[in-house]
Design a protein around this motif. Structure first.
Motif, PDB file in Angstrom:
ATOM      1  N   PRO A  27       0.799  -1.230   0.000  1.00 30.86           N
ATOM      2  CA  PRO A  27       0.000   0.000   0.000  1.00 30.86           C
ATOM      3  C   PRO A  27       0.830   1.278   0.000  1.00 30.86           C
ATOM      4  N   ASP A  28       1.906   1.330   0.816  1.00 26.21           N
ATOM      5  CA  ASP A  28       2.707   2.556   0.869  1.00 26.21           C
ATOM      6  C   ASP A  28       3.463   2.788  -0.431  1.00 26.21           C
ATOM      7  N   VAL A  29       3.917   1.700  -1.061  1.00 29.09           N
ATOM      8  CA  VAL A  29       4.618   1.820  -2.347  1.00 29.09           C
ATOM      9  C   VAL A  29       3.640   2.263  -3.433  1.00 29.09           C
ATOM     10  N   LEU A  30       2.425   1.718  -3.381  1.00 33.82           N
ATOM     11  CA  LEU A  30       1.398   2.092  -4.351  1.00 33.82           C
ATOM     12  C   LEU A  30       1.059   3.571  -4.244  1.00 33.82           C
ATOM     13  N   MET A  31       0.886   4.061  -3.013  1.00 32.72           N
ATOM     14  CA  MET A  31       0.567   5.470  -2.814  1.00 32.72           C
ATOM     15  C   MET A  31       1.709   6.362  -3.299  1.00 32.72           C
ATOM     16  N   ALA A  80       3.732  10.206  -7.302  1.00 31.10           N
ATOM     17  CA  ALA A  80       4.763  10.624  -8.253  1.00 31.10           C
ATOM     18  C   ALA A  80       4.170  10.783  -9.651  1.00 31.10           C
ATOM     19  N   TYR A  81       3.292   9.851 -10.014  1.00 30.13           N
ATOM     20  CA  TYR A  81       2.631   9.911 -11.324  1.00 30.13           C
ATOM     21  C   TYR A  81       1.735  11.148 -11.423  1.00 30.13           C
ATOM     22  N   PHE A 129       8.203   5.368 -12.523  1.00 29.66           N
ATOM     23  CA  PHE A 129       7.518   5.716 -11.290  1.00 29.66           C
ATOM     24  C   PHE A 129       7.634   4.586 -10.270  1.00 29.66           C
ATOM     25  N   GLY A 130       7.743   4.982  -8.992  1.00 27.65           N
ATOM     26  CA  GLY A 130       7.819   3.977  -7.932  1.00 27.65           C
ATOM     27  C   GLY A 130       8.971   3.028  -8.173  1.00 27.65           C
TER      28      GLY A 130
END
Length: 223
Positions: A88-92, A97-98, A154-155
């Motif tokens: 979840p934190d990586v997804l957010m 960033a996107y 991104f990410g």
């Protein structure tokens, strides 16, 4: 005489103290109002916040204005698939960033992000704020988004290919909801068409689809 002088000094001191307290309160209120206004524009478009601030009367649900404008929907290809693999934190962090990259492009071409819908964005041109060449700006935005997402990662090194659908014509820009809670948005056929064109990219294997009305309004400046 000395007592009168002391009383006069005390009265002057009291008056100055009260004046300083009032001045401090006014300053604090001004700072607070400025902070609230700044924070408000982080949740709604600055153009909408400015309209609310300068309106002659409080906005009511159903208030709206017919505009000739352009609408752009953009959505990340395969978002559901890779979102299931990310914490979840990586997804957010990836989405933030996107959104930061795409928002910069949108703002540069005069667009206003009217809604965030998960990983999708609804962007308007000439609805919340005046943009004379709204069709051309919408097309420039869609092409610039393609350029950004192809070049940037991104990410955790992800390539976020983005589909865009654009339509131009009459729509209603206004507020919907209840007297307690309202949402500034746009609605009408052009909104629905732009959303469906974004989805139709899947069928054609494309990343930007626009209506004839958009291309004609842009005066044949795009291949």
């Amino acid at each position: 005489g000395e007592i009168d002088k002391i009383i006069s000094i005390l009265l002057v001191t009291l008056v100055l103290t009260v004046a300083l307290i009032r001045a401090r309160r006014l300053l604090m209120r001004s700072v607070t109002d400025a902070t609230v206004a700044r924070d408000l524009t982080r949740f709604i478009p600055p153009e909408v916040a400015a309209h609310i601030k300068t309106a002659d009367q409080a906005l009511q649900p159903g208030d709206g204005e017919v505009k000739t404008a352009s609408v752009l929907f953009c959505d990340i290809e395969g978002f559901s698939t890779f979102s299931e693999r990310l914490a979840p934190d990586v997804l957010m962090g990836t989405l933030n960033a996107y959104f930061a990259a795409v928002s910069e492009v949108i703002g540069r071409h005069g667009g206003v992000i009217t809604q965030f819908q998960g990983d999708a964005l609804m962007v308007t041109f000439n609805a919340a704020t005046a943009v004379s060449d709204h069709a051309g700006c919408a097309l420039h935005t869609a092409l610039a988004i393609q350029d950004v997402v192809q070049k940037q990662r991104f990410g955790p090194g992800l390539i976020l290919r983005t589909r865009c659908g654009i339509s131009t014509g009459e729509l209603v820009a206004g507020v919907i909801g209840t007297s307690e809670r309202m949402l500034a948005t746009v609605y009408g056929d052009q909104v629905n068409i732009a959303a469906r064109l974004e989805q139709l990219n899947k069928t054609y294997g494309t990343y930007v689809l626009a209506t004839d009305s958009t291309v004609l309004a842009a005066a044949d400046r795009f291949d």
